[in-house]
Design an enzyme around this catalytic site. Sequence first.
Site, PDB file in Angstrom:
ATOM      1  NE  ARG A  77      -3.968  -1.995   0.073  1.00 18.49           N
ATOM      2  CZ  ARG A  77      -4.890  -2.121  -0.853  1.00 18.49           C
ATOM      3  NH1 ARG A  77      -4.825  -1.360  -1.952  1.00 18.49           N
ATOM      4  NH2 ARG A  77      -5.852  -3.009  -0.730  1.00 18.49           N
ATOM      5  CB  ALA A  89     -11.219  -5.350   0.379  1.00 17.14           C
ATOM      6  CD  GLU A 106     -12.874  -6.446  -5.808  1.00 18.98           C
ATOM      7  OE1 GLU A 106     -11.696  -6.857  -5.753  1.00 18.98           O
ATOM      8  OE2 GLU A 106     -13.238  -5.546  -6.580  1.00 18.98           O
ATOM      9  CD  GLU A 110      -8.282  -8.059  -3.803  1.00 23.40           C
ATOM     10  OE1 GLU A 110      -8.298  -8.426  -2.604  1.00 23.40           O
ATOM     11  OE2 GLU A 110      -8.213  -6.866  -4.142  1.00 23.40           O
ATOM     12  CD  GLU A 158      -5.955  -6.213  -7.577  1.00 24.59           C
ATOM     13  OE1 GLU A 158      -6.087  -6.855  -8.645  1.00 24.59           O
ATOM     14  OE2 GLU A 158      -6.908  -5.653  -7.009  1.00 24.59           O
TER      15      GLU A 158
END
Length: 228
Positions: A77, A89, A106, A110, A158
């Site tokens: 992040r 998320a 999602e 993910e 990701e």
Amino acid sequence: MQVSGDDRATFSDEQSPRRLIDTSTVYEGRVWDVVSEQFSLTADGETITRDFIRHPGAVAVLVLNDDGQVLLIRQYRHPVRMALWEIPAGLLDEEGEDFVDAAARELAEEADLTARQWHVLVDLFLSPGSSSEALRVYLARGIGDVPEADRHTRTYEEAEIELRWVDLDDAVSAALEGRIHSPSAVAAVLAARVARENGFIDLRPAMTPWPEHPSRHSTWPRGAVLEN
């Protein structure tokens, strides 16, 4: 002061429309905008100006397997310059998509997983003093794999996602000891630990209405003036 049983039904947050004088967009971003709004707390009160992020909202998923483990994903992040352990998320950025369908999407994108059993675990405003972002966290059980041919190609941050199954109690310890910091993950594992005590029977159904999400608000339209 303790809340008695008779008061619990009214012990809740509620919408509180105030007189909106003006609203304008001061910055248009790739995902969310910054808006400036002038309002007053009462019909004849002084004008107050607040700038905040207008956010489409998001959903998150705490996956629990048959062994009592939860799925955490490690992702970089940039604003905090850290790789965080989180839960799957994503944004509510597809118009007309049901909230639980967005959560399932999602989860597939993910974590390459599906789930047969869904419940609402907890609802949050992540930073209500500076953002309109509303987050609904689901508990997903009855896990299956997305077929290899149907799996989403992850890109950018990701693409670095790392998956790990962690015992729920270990995840709770990590939260309480300050080893994980994602608000959705911390809230989810703590809520799941409490919900587990009675077999999750008090959790809300997946399709429970979510009137707190900004898309469900009928007040404060942009450019309008509302009276108390």
